[in-house]
Design an enzyme around this catalytic site. Structure first.
Site, PDB file in Angstrom:
ATOM      1  CG  ASP A   1      35.343  39.370  41.708  1.00 27.17           C
ATOM      2  OD1 ASP A   1      34.874  38.499  41.491  1.00 27.17           O
ATOM      3  OD2 ASP A   1      35.001  39.794  43.083  1.00 27.17           O
TER       4      ASP A   1
ATOM      5  CG  ASP B   1      41.427  41.062  39.688  1.00 25.29           C
ATOM      6  OD1 ASP B   1      41.426  40.088  41.518  1.00 25.29           O
ATOM      7  OD2 ASP B   1      40.835  41.679  39.449  1.00 25.29           O
TER       8      ASP B   1
HETATM    9 MG   LIG Z   1      39.487  43.141  39.416  1.00 17.81          MG
END
Ligand SMILES: [Mg+2]
Ligand SMILES: [Zn+2]
Length: 183
Positions: free
Chosen positions: A9, A7
């Site tokens: 962020d 992922d």
């Molecule tokens: Mg995230």
């Protein structure tokens, strides 16, 4: 091949409830750039799957998103590494797309791109949706304590979820124990 999916962020860069809307707001979490470079140099392909509903919401445009990812690639390249395929979902939560996590569409895209089976592949995230997407494709859910990780840890997690402090700790584990993993 040795593939790990991240992922973005809250795993690679600092997250914000106000969204990451510019390159200036895209700030790496300490150690994350080095971790990606070390994985790359150790033979790992590092792909990224990121929800970016800020596009649908009009908070930033695709050119800005591309600029953030160019920055990520440049920083990792400075450390002698390489970032693999970056897949993003530009849709909002009400658009019914197949890519927005917890749906696994982006993971399928990565699997097709590299022609790999996702079984057992580590998917590293900080939100419940990341872990659920991993489980949906029989990947290994991995939770980090950066970003929303602490909050996510206080909720019920999928069985078998691995937990690490941050991406640097994940990278150290993969690099030092990769001989015992599939790939
Ligand atoms: Mg995230
Ligand atoms: Zn989508």
């Amino acid at each position: 091949m040795k593939l790990v999916i991240l992922d973005r962020d809250g795993v690679i860069n600092e997250d914000s409830d106000a969204y990451i809307k510019s390159v200036a707001e895209w700030i790496p979490i300490p150690g994350s750039i080095e971790a990606i470079a070390q994985l790359s140099k150790a033979g790992w392909t590092v792909a990224v799957a990121t929800n970016q509903s800020g596009i649908a919401r009009g908070y930033y445009d695709l050119a800005t998103l591309d600029a953030m990812h160019a920055r990520l690639r440049a920083l990792v390249a400075e450390q002698g590494g390489e970032v693999g395929l970056i897949v993003y979902c530009p849709h909002g939560p009400d658009q019914g797309c197949d890519c927005r996590k917890p749906k696994p569409g982006m993971l399928h895209t990565i699997a097709r791109h590299y022609a790999v089976d996702l079984h057992g592949i580590w998917f590293v995230g900080d939100s419940k949706g990341d872990l659920e997407a991993a489980v949906a494709v029989d990947s290994q859910p991995v939770l980090v304590m950066t970003g929303k990780g602490q909050k996510t840890r206080s909720t019920p997690l999928p069985a078998g979820t691995l937990i690490f402090d941050d991406l640097a700790a994940v990278a150290a584990e993969l690099i030092h124990n990769s001989a015992s993993l599939n790939g």
